[in-house]
Design an enzyme around this catalytic site. Structure first.
Site, PDB file in Angstrom:
ATOM      1  CB  SER A  43      -0.985   0.055   1.186  1.00 59.71           C
ATOM      2  OG  SER A  43      -1.887  -1.011   1.134  1.00 59.71           O
ATOM      3  CG  ASP A  44       3.426   4.468   1.657  1.00 58.29           C
ATOM      4  OD1 ASP A  44       3.228   5.165   0.624  1.00 58.29           O
ATOM      5  OD2 ASP A  44       3.928   4.919   2.696  1.00 58.29           O
ATOM      6  CG  LEU A  45       5.341  -1.093  -3.047  1.00 55.06           C
ATOM      7  CD1 LEU A  45       5.360  -1.928  -4.317  1.00 55.06           C
ATOM      8  CD2 LEU A  45       6.450  -1.531  -2.114  1.00 55.06           C
ATOM      9  CB  THR A  67       3.123   8.262  -1.020  1.00 54.73           C
ATOM     10  OG1 THR A  67       3.629   7.846   0.259  1.00 54.73           O
ATOM     11  CG2 THR A  67       3.811   9.554  -1.451  1.00 54.73           C
TER      12      THR A  67
END
Length: 199
Positions: free
Chosen positions: A43-45, A88
């Site tokens: 979910s936040d690579l 992000t």
């Protein structure tokens, strides 16, 4: 970043050689495959959450907002009463803005690849609304920003699309190898026939 690797110390905003991009993006996709096999969405690579180890390859960090598919924490689950946008914005898929982020890791990989090749993100803006709007425009025919590398651009046209993108990391990996081989063949030809390509 881990290890004494000169690739890790490159100045932000500087394009990276395509052969190095291939190495790291391929490793990142394979790492994401392992997560998909366990039904885990990071979910936040983004670059800040990717550790580069010259001996062991890619390592993912910060699983703080990761979740397991079909669990009580799955944003798409009926057990979740309201949509909460997490991640992000520049690296999130458009579906993430609507609370169904199952493809967001694969979209982030494509954004990271583009950023490595050009030194900038394909979608940016001064607010989350601006970024979401740019990604939404792709649904209605807006073209994907190009890198100038034919093979990579062919892959990114699919990988960055909000709909009809690669359904899983395994297919994403296979298509990447097929598409960027075009660029690799052209680079070999340039080395053999530099005069012809200079015209």
């Amino acid at each position: 970043l881990i290890g004494n690797n000169p690739d890790n110390n490159r100045k932000v905003g500087t394009p990276v050689d395509p052969s190095i991009v291939k190495k790291y993006i391929t490793s990142l996709i394979h790492t994401t495959m392992l997560c998909e096999d366990k039904e885990i969405i990071h979910s936040d690579l983004k670059p800040a959450n990717i550790l580069l180890d010259p001996k062991k390859g890619i390592k993912l960090a910060d699983f703080g907002i990761a979740y397991r598919l079909n669990s009580e924490f799955d944003p798409s689950s009926n057990q979740v009463d309201k949509v909460t946008i997490k991640g992000t914005p520049g690296y999130m898929s458009f579906s993430n803005f609507t609370g169904k982020p199952h493809d967001t890791d694969r979209h982030a990989i494509a954004v990271i690849a583009y950023e490595m090749l050009t030194g900038k993100r394909p979608f940016d803006g001064d607010s989350i609304i601006t970024i979401a709007s740019k990604k939404k425009d792709l649904i209605y025919g807006e073209t994907v920003p190009l890198t100038g590398y034919e093979g990579w651009d062919n892959w990114l046209r699919i990988a960055l699309k909000p709909r009809n993108s690669y359904p899983n990391a395994q297919e994403m990996s296979g298509e990447l190898e097929e598409h960027i081989s075009i660029d690799e063949v052209k680079e070999k030809e340039r080395r053999v026939w530099p005069v012809a390509y200079a015209r």
